[in-house]
Motif scaffolding. Structure first.
Motif, PDB file in Angstrom:
ATOM      1  N   ALA A  88       1.053  -1.193  -0.048  1.00  0.00           N
ATOM      2  CA  ALA A  88       0.176   0.576  -0.037  1.00  0.00           C
ATOM      3  C   ALA A  88       0.818   1.265  -0.286  1.00  0.00           C
ATOM      4  CB  ALA A  88      -0.949  -0.065   1.386  1.00  0.00           C
ATOM      5  N   ILE A  89       2.197   1.311   0.558  1.00  0.00           N
ATOM      6  CA  ILE A  89       2.362   2.380   0.886  1.00  0.00           C
ATOM      7  C   ILE A  89       3.747   2.817  -0.564  1.00  0.00           C
ATOM      8  CG2 ILE A  89       5.286   3.316   1.765  1.00  0.00           C
ATOM      9  CD1 ILE A  89       3.735   1.712   4.587  1.00  0.00           C
ATOM     10  N   ILE A  90       3.902   1.227  -1.509  1.00  0.00           N
ATOM     11  CA  ILE A  90       4.430   1.514  -2.510  1.00  0.00           C
ATOM     12  C   ILE A  90       3.527   1.939  -3.311  1.00  0.00           C
ATOM     13  CG2 ILE A  90       5.492   0.713  -4.740  1.00  0.00           C
ATOM     14  CD1 ILE A  90       6.810  -1.515  -2.138  1.00  0.00           C
ATOM     15  N   ASN A  91       2.550   1.322  -2.927  1.00  0.00           N
ATOM     16  CA  ASN A  91       0.716   2.739  -4.187  1.00  0.00           C
ATOM     17  C   ASN A  91       1.397   3.728  -4.021  1.00  0.00           C
ATOM     18  OD1 ASN A  91       1.106   0.360  -5.616  1.00  0.00           O
ATOM     19  ND2 ASN A  91      -0.629  -0.930  -4.849  1.00  0.00           N
ATOM     20  N   MET A  92       0.865   4.137  -2.949  1.00  0.00           N
ATOM     21  CA  MET A  92       0.860   5.552  -2.663  1.00  0.00           C
ATOM     22  C   MET A  92       1.974   6.709  -2.917  1.00  0.00           C
ATOM     23  SD  MET A  92      -1.014   5.047   1.509  1.00  0.00           S
ATOM     24  CE  MET A  92      -1.882   6.596   1.109  1.00  0.00           C
ATOM     25  N   ALA A  93       3.506   6.330  -2.920  1.00  0.00           N
ATOM     26  CA  ALA A  93       4.620   6.904  -2.825  1.00  0.00           C
ATOM     27  C   ALA A  93       4.292   6.792  -4.963  1.00  0.00           C
ATOM     28  CB  ALA A  93       5.405   5.918  -2.863  1.00  0.00           C
ATOM     29  N   ILE A 150       1.628   9.452  -5.408  1.00  0.00           N
ATOM     30  CA  ILE A 150       1.747  11.358  -4.823  1.00  0.00           C
ATOM     31  C   ILE A 150       2.994  11.618  -5.995  1.00  0.00           C
ATOM     32  CG2 ILE A 150       2.971  12.159  -3.013  1.00  0.00           C
ATOM     33  CD1 ILE A 150       1.359   9.789  -1.725  1.00  0.00           C
ATOM     34  N   MET A 151       3.844  10.670  -6.425  1.00  0.00           N
ATOM     35  CA  MET A 151       5.411  11.188  -6.933  1.00  0.00           C
ATOM     36  C   MET A 151       4.990  10.892  -8.303  1.00  0.00           C
ATOM     37  SD  MET A 151       8.204   9.484  -4.547  1.00  0.00           S
ATOM     38  CE  MET A 151       7.934  10.838  -2.609  1.00  0.00           C
ATOM     39  N   GLY A 152       4.450   9.803  -8.386  1.00  0.00           N
ATOM     40  CA  GLY A 152       4.405   9.879 -10.370  1.00  0.00           C
ATOM     41  C   GLY A 152       3.877  10.649 -11.034  1.00  0.00           C
ATOM     42  N   GLU A 153       3.274  11.754 -10.304  1.00  0.00           N
ATOM     43  CA  GLU A 153       2.800  13.345 -11.582  1.00  0.00           C
ATOM     44  C   GLU A 153       4.394  13.471 -12.572  1.00  0.00           C
ATOM     45  OE1 GLU A 153       0.810  17.903 -11.179  1.00  0.00           O
ATOM     46  OE2 GLU A 153       0.406  15.806  -9.676  1.00  0.00           O
ATOM     47  N   PHE A 154       4.939  13.713 -10.865  1.00  0.00           N
ATOM     48  CA  PHE A 154       6.091  14.537 -11.928  1.00  0.00           C
ATOM     49  C   PHE A 154       7.569  13.566 -12.072  1.00  0.00           C
ATOM     50  CE2 PHE A 154       4.398  17.361  -8.470  1.00  0.00           C
ATOM     51  CZ  PHE A 154       4.125  18.574  -8.786  1.00  0.00           C
ATOM     52  N   MET A 155       7.773  12.318 -11.804  1.00  0.00           N
ATOM     53  CA  MET A 155       8.843  11.343 -11.253  1.00  0.00           C
ATOM     54  C   MET A 155       8.445  10.122 -12.083  1.00  0.00           C
ATOM     55  SD  MET A 155      10.582  12.009  -7.456  1.00  0.00           S
ATOM     56  CE  MET A 155       9.665  13.629  -7.613  1.00  0.00           C
ATOM     57  N   GLU A 156       9.881   9.648 -11.868  1.00  0.00           N
ATOM     58  CA  GLU A 156       9.508   8.349 -12.191  1.00  0.00           C
ATOM     59  C   GLU A 156       9.381   7.477 -10.831  1.00  0.00           C
ATOM     60  OE1 GLU A 156       7.668   7.036 -14.680  1.00  0.00           O
ATOM     61  OE2 GLU A 156       8.320   8.613 -16.214  1.00  0.00           O
ATOM     62  N   THR A 213      13.063  20.995  -3.254  1.00  0.00           N
ATOM     63  CA  THR A 213      11.833  21.573  -3.071  1.00  0.00           C
ATOM     64  C   THR A 213      10.541  20.560  -3.219  1.00  0.00           C
ATOM     65  OG1 THR A 213      12.641  23.603  -3.172  1.00  0.00           O
ATOM     66  CG2 THR A 213      10.645  23.296  -2.865  1.00  0.00           C
ATOM     67  N   ILE A 214      10.263  20.057  -4.522  1.00  0.00           N
ATOM     68  CA  ILE A 214       9.415  19.478  -5.122  1.00  0.00           C
ATOM     69  C   ILE A 214       9.376  18.150  -4.356  1.00  0.00           C
ATOM     70  CG2 ILE A 214       8.193  18.377  -7.144  1.00  0.00           C
ATOM     71  CD1 ILE A 214       9.050  20.641  -8.564  1.00  0.00           C
ATOM     72  N   LEU A 215      10.582  17.979  -4.460  1.00  0.00           N
ATOM     73  CA  LEU A 215      10.425  15.912  -3.999  1.00  0.00           C
ATOM     74  C   LEU A 215      10.859  16.084  -2.633  1.00  0.00           C
ATOM     75  CD1 LEU A 215      11.593  12.986  -3.814  1.00  0.00           C
ATOM     76  CD2 LEU A 215      14.119  13.627  -4.140  1.00  0.00           C
ATOM     77  N   GLU A 216      11.343  17.160  -1.319  1.00  0.00           N
ATOM     78  CA  GLU A 216      10.881  17.132  -0.346  1.00  0.00           C
ATOM     79  C   GLU A 216       9.555  17.830   0.226  1.00  0.00           C
ATOM     80  OE1 GLU A 216      13.250  20.227   1.622  1.00  0.00           O
ATOM     81  OE2 GLU A 216      15.070  18.816   1.508  1.00  0.00           O
TER      82      GLU A 216
END
Length: 536
Positions: A206-211, A214-220, A248-251
């Motif tokens: 579940a945590i991997i899917n959430m990551a 959340i992050m998939g819009e900007f990065m692989e 900043t985006i990553l944090e």
């Protein structure tokens, strides 16, 4: 392809196997069997593709033979030969998916056409099994596992050629390229301990899917759980993403992941983010750096998002890379990959020479791990290192083996050679023991079932493996040994007893006296009674 011809009439078997141009159809080897039981033993130990069998044989009919074959292998193609145009026989052959039912004597065209049909069916089935579509489906089904293993290997320092890595990334649907990447290490905190024995993998998933969400819009995002319990994410900005303020985006996204996990999964996370680095060259180094940062800086603190920078972690010392790059020395020794183990030892000593020639601690580190691996192998095989090495144990006991890189190289390679020789001798002893056990069991139970399957069960080996071991040690097949033993015992009983032929037949394992007489005559050119009369 391999084929077997089965008939209790030897002239049929010999004629069909030896005087037909089977090689023109792609048949590489034609086996011969003079009974259904003998055929089953050969099928147990060889990759048979096609069976041509007579239908009426003593002990077991051709139909019964097909039934037995179908229990273990549904792909073998069977062709029935019969001297009778019996509808019931033909019906049963069709029910058991026989390729054809031919009347004796078949013409060459009839026989070759039947074998061609069997080959075509086999080719079609295996083409379907190995088709690209099926392969791609299987690949998709196993993608999470394959992706995770590829990332784990890279984190551990496993290197592969650039073209192979690019091919795997493309095959696994991972849109990563050589260039800037960052690592995100996530530690699940104590609230998740309640799931340790029930549901932990689901929470991690579940945590991997959430990551990824959340992050998939900007990065692989490429995530996996590594052996120490961290969830590790390799991140790479998409090519159309903004290069401004990516730290900043990553944090910000890391904090958002932390918040959403707290909100929906009721547990906290601590996160360490690495500086940007070149993928894949610096991946394993940055992973070790981030893991160390977690232990040394974050420690027992909870719910932090921290960035590890180059100037915060610049140790004057470092670990031996070659020593820990998979496969490990222990795994190589256990697998008997002696040449690769030698290459690993040489690589370790080369790294010591290049980077740590002045560091006794690094030499000691390598020595302890190498000697521990040797000791593990000895104990695993039921020995002590002292018993295997003799006087070569003394440099280890005194510490002299680690006192210099040169001595470590000489000692470790010498010990490796001794372990290799000792293991080879041990394998020979074990094989000899198996042969002895098989021969003793056969000698005592010749009147019972001594098929390859029964013998293999007796020594707890797979039939194919046992057959190979026996052939290596004795130079003959197990079925040949059993046949010779039966004939030798029959000759002895015919010469020294007044027992009837059928009694001798049963005592040496032939249930059908007529079949015993046929086999005996094929072996000696006379019947058992004629042999007895000539030896009075």
């Amino acid at each position: 392809m391999q084929m077997i011809i089965v008939d209790d009439e030897a002239h049929w078997v010999d004629n069909l196997s030896m005087h037909k141009p089977w090689h023109t159809l792609g048949i590489e080897h034609v086996h011969k069997a003079y009974s259904a039981h003998e055929a089953l033993q050969i099928i147990d130990t060889h990759p048979i593709d096609i069976v041509i069998s007579d239908i009426l044989m003593p002990e077991m009919t051709g139909i019964e033979l097909i039934e037995r074959i179908r229990k273990h292998d549904k792909r073998i193609k069977c062709i029935i030969l019969s001297g009778h145009s019996d509808f019931e026989f033909a019906k049963k052959a069709v029910q058991h998916k026989a390729v054809d039912y031919l009347l004796k004597p078949p013409t060459d065209n009839e026989l070759f056409d039947a074998v061609k049909t069997a080959i075509e069916q086999l080719n079609m089935e295996w083409e379907t099994i190995s088709s690209l579509e099926r392969t791609q489906y299987t690949l998709r089904e196993n993608l999470p596992l394959l992706r995770g293993q590829l990332l784990l290997d890279a984190l551990r320092g496993h290197r592969m050629p650039a073209d192979e890595l690019s091919r795997k990334l493309e095959s696994y649907g991972l849109p990563f390229h050589y260039g800037d990447c960052s690592l995100l290490l996530v530690r699940m905190e104590e609230e998740f301990g309640q799931y340790r024995n029930n549901g932990q993998p689901l929470i991690e998933y579940a945590i991997i899917n959430m990551a990824e969400e959340i992050m998939g819009e900007f990065m692989e995002v490429w995530g996996v759980k590594e052996e120490h319990g961290y969830l590790v994410f390799l991140l790479q900005f998409k090519e159309d993403g903004s290069e401004i303020g990516k730290e900043t985006i990553l944090e910000k996204l890391s904090s958002q992941l932390q918040y959403k996990v707290k909100q929906f999964l009721k547990g906290s996370l601590s996160i360490v983010i690495t500086e940007w680095f070149q993928f894949p060259e610096q991946l394993s180094e940055r992973f070790r750096q981030a893991s160390s940062y977690f232990r040394q800086i974050v420690g027992d603190e909870r719910e932090f998002v921290m960035r590890v920078s180059d100037h915060e972690h610049t140790p004057t010392q470092g670990p031996l890379s070659a020593l820990y790059v998979p496969p490990s020395l222990i795994n190589l020794l256990e697998a008997g990959r002696w040449d690769t183990a030698e290459e690993k030892l040489l690589a370790v000593c080369e790294e010591l020479d290049d980077k740590w020639s002045e560091s006794w601690e690094h030499c000691m580190e390598a020595g302890f791990l190498i000697s521990a691996s040797f000791t593990h192998l000895a104990h695993r095989n039921g020995h002590t290192l002292v018993s295997l090495l003799g006087t070569d144990i003394e440099p280890l006991q005194s510490g002299d083996a680690f006192s210099s890189i040169s001595k470590l190289r000489t000692w470790s390679l010498g010990v490796l050679g001794k372990l290799k020789d000792g293991t080879s001798n041990e394998i020979k002893d074990i094989r000899s023991l198996y042969v002895k056990q098989i021969q003793e069991f056969t000698d005592k139970n010749l009147h019972l079932d001594v098929s390859l399957r029964v013998l293999a069960d007796h020594v707890n080996l797979h039939p194919t493996h046992l057959s190979k071991i026996y052939k290596i040690e004795t130079g003959e097949g197990i079925s040949d040994y059993v046949a010779h033993l039966r004939m030798d015992r029959a000759c002895h009983k015919l010469k020294t007893t007044n027992k009837k032929i059928y009694e001798i037949s049963l005592e040496i394992g032939y249930m059908d006296p007529a079949y015993f007489i046929k086999v005996f005559k094929r072996q000696f050119g006379v019947t058992p009674q004629e042999y007895r009369d000539s030896n009075k």
